[in-house]
Design an enzyme around this catalytic site. Sequence first.
Site, PDB file in Angstrom:
ATOM      1  N   GLU A   7     -44.409  12.311 -10.471  1.00 58.74           N
ATOM      2  CA  GLU A   7     -43.964  10.916 -10.542  1.00 58.74           C
ATOM      3  C   GLU A   7     -45.089   9.946 -10.209  1.00 58.74           C
ATOM      4  O   GLU A   7     -45.096   8.820 -10.680  1.00 58.74           O
ATOM      5  CB  GLU A   7     -42.776  10.694  -9.594  1.00 58.74           C
ATOM      6  CG  GLU A   7     -42.062   9.390  -9.829  1.00 58.74           C
ATOM      7  CD  GLU A   7     -40.681   9.358  -9.179  1.00 58.74           C
ATOM      8  OE1 GLU A   7     -40.357   8.322  -8.600  1.00 58.74           O
ATOM      9  OE2 GLU A   7     -39.945  10.362  -9.254  1.00 58.74           O
ATOM     10  N   ASP A 110     -39.794  13.140  -8.521  1.00 53.18           N
ATOM     11  CA  ASP A 110     -39.011  13.245  -7.283  1.00 53.18           C
ATOM     12  C   ASP A 110     -37.693  13.954  -7.548  1.00 53.18           C
ATOM     13  O   ASP A 110     -37.027  13.703  -8.571  1.00 53.18           O
ATOM     14  CB  ASP A 110     -38.738  11.856  -6.708  1.00 53.18           C
ATOM     15  CG  ASP A 110     -39.953  11.307  -5.957  1.00 53.18           C
ATOM     16  OD1 ASP A 110     -40.966  12.020  -5.860  1.00 53.18           O
ATOM     17  OD2 ASP A 110     -39.872  10.164  -5.472  1.00 53.18           O
ATOM     18  N   TYR A 314     -38.275  14.867   2.210  1.00 53.19           N
ATOM     19  CA  TYR A 314     -37.903  13.848   1.219  1.00 53.19           C
ATOM     20  C   TYR A 314     -36.977  12.802   1.832  1.00 53.19           C
ATOM     21  O   TYR A 314     -35.903  13.130   2.339  1.00 53.19           O
ATOM     22  CB  TYR A 314     -37.227  14.524   0.027  1.00 53.19           C
ATOM     23  CG  TYR A 314     -36.958  13.611  -1.136  1.00 53.19           C
ATOM     24  CD1 TYR A 314     -38.006  13.044  -1.852  1.00 53.19           C
ATOM     25  CD2 TYR A 314     -35.653  13.311  -1.524  1.00 53.19           C
ATOM     26  CE1 TYR A 314     -37.761  12.208  -2.941  1.00 53.19           C
ATOM     27  CE2 TYR A 314     -35.397  12.480  -2.608  1.00 53.19           C
ATOM     28  CZ  TYR A 314     -36.466  11.929  -3.306  1.00 53.19           C
ATOM     29  OH  TYR A 314     -36.228  11.099  -4.368  1.00 53.19           O
TER      30      TYR A 314
END
Length: 687
Positions: A7, A110, A314
């Site tokens: 990303e 992601d 995350y």
Amino acid sequence: MIVILAEKPSVAREIATLVGAKTKKDGFIEGNGYCVTWAIGHLVSLAMPEDYGFQGFKREALPILPRSYLLLPRKIKKANKYTSDPGALKQLKVIDKLFKTCSEIIVATDAGREGELIFRYIYQYLNCDKPFKRLWISSLTEKAIKEGLQNLKEGSAFDGLFRAGHSRSRADWLVGINASQALTVSMNDSVYSLGRVQTPTLSLICKRYLENTSFKKKLYYQIELVHQKEGILFKSLSTDKWKDKQKAEQALKLIEKQSEVKIQKVETKTIREESPLLFDLTSLQKRANELFGFSADETLSIAQSLYEKKFITYPRTSSKYIPEDLWAEVPSLLKVLSDDNRYSNLLLKLKMTRLNKKIVNDVKVTDHHGLLTTDRLPSAINAKEESIYHLIAQRVWESVFEPCVKMQTEVTLNVLDYEFSFKSSSIVELRWREIRKELSNTDEVVIDLPDLQQGDNLKIKEVKTLEKSTRPKALYTESTLLSAMENASKEVEDKALQSIIKDVGIGTAATRASIIETLLKRDYITRKAKSLVPTEKGLKVYEIVKDKLISDVLLTAKWESAFKDIEENKTNMEDFHRQIEDYTTEITNELLAIKQNNNADHLSCPKCKQHTLQLREKVVKCLYTDCNWVLFREVCGVKLSIDDITDLMQQSKTKLLKGLTSKAGKKFDTYLILKEDCTTGFEFKNK
């Protein structure tokens, strides 16, 4: 050759190093049979109305309901027009070339709804049909990436995630485009922005603000007794709350004649205060706002930076739990943390065989588990990153300690048939609160009481009347607004309905910060100290749409549940889309039916003297195109009210305007006058 699509360039570099790709090229890194490239966010998105041939805001074109949705490269605004972003076009060419020559694609955007959407839109726009697999990881550590590459998942396993993302994207497009254009056409005095989540959130803020500012406080009175026993001072409070001050003072005089009260009841119970769960993104944003005053968007940005530096997992997670298979790694994470001197003695206090396992719940883990630190202690981070990192680290420690044990005592007293009471709480075993005690000042005060027995008499040392007042609900801070968005069902007044839609929110953990920022950028709300308050423009929009479907918090919350059902294949995506189209048609018709009230139709143009004036957000203008007389509403930093404009048109002079700011930054007061040539000027009081 295998292509890996990340990303961001920073993530691509990390992956490239691990797969042996070392040769840097324009837009990708090559080597060892791999080409690692990147997306730079949303390179491709849904086309705008003009791309379908709908130019300008026209009543007859609404609602705009595309038969199929075009995907186009990202656009940027230049000279009031949107053109394709050259950077996006360049990177798309790189990705297109790599996709055409590769044998397989590894998706490394992601691991979430937006990340999946970013890849799928690029994949579809480029008409690619190459097979792809998914790298699904919750941290960017070397270990996590290597394990993820060894356990790639089939791309089709995430079709549901894409369907949910695509449905959300189309719903936001339909509602945002049509509602914004419909209100703009109806009002014809400014450009308005409405949105599927944005407008219900604005409604929450405005409704709370109006309740708060119109609240009329009511006074009431209570009597407080001060006691002393065994050298310890403590207080009790009357259970009666008198609205009449005179009656409270009459009771006070009677009680003052007494020297003792009788203990009617003493209830003592042991309470186990459970340790907190791990942070999800929303709870982290709330806590950071409360402690440090960080905005939700700022906290997300800081957490994202810590994630990319491999210090936390995350951040865009909506879960506070971890799966069973991750539990075995927790002791080693705690050992890593104990190398930091602020946590060094906690391992000794924490019996490793008695770790609290309440954070383990496979069912409650969503796309990602709760926020954890990684096997790397941070280095070279700034003060704000350090604050967020240690907030997360502290919560990891707290979550695995045993519950805190408290002794809670409630005492009821009686004198002359007046009842008094007080509560006290003392901590028997700190356990998880040991962390708060050592690492912050938020630990609760321990109150030690003397021996109190039912039937005993207790001396009164002092008696006084306390004047109190009812209070309105506090204005929203970012922390409390995030809670309201997360628990939208609590905003529904119908208690029966509340229980049916329990735990339904508006927006997602990953998008709530951007919704708040959008309202700030639109000048619909502003920050006042720690509170979020609506602007004049925001209140105007709220008054127009508060009773319309577009403001329905409950309906928007139900849609968030629908997206989850689409992801899990419980709801058909196209059936849902047809419902959104019906809803869009309904809200568009509602908004187009609004009758414009510009509050200036009683004023004639001073120049042509033939046509009425139109009041807009920033200007007052003549409707006659050949005349086109304009008055800008903001004068040296002060906005002219409707009364000011009326005075200027009818009397050629306003009342004294105060607090204007000169170019030199000095404040001054003046009258605004209308000259014979229909231009404006200043007239000062002393002249």
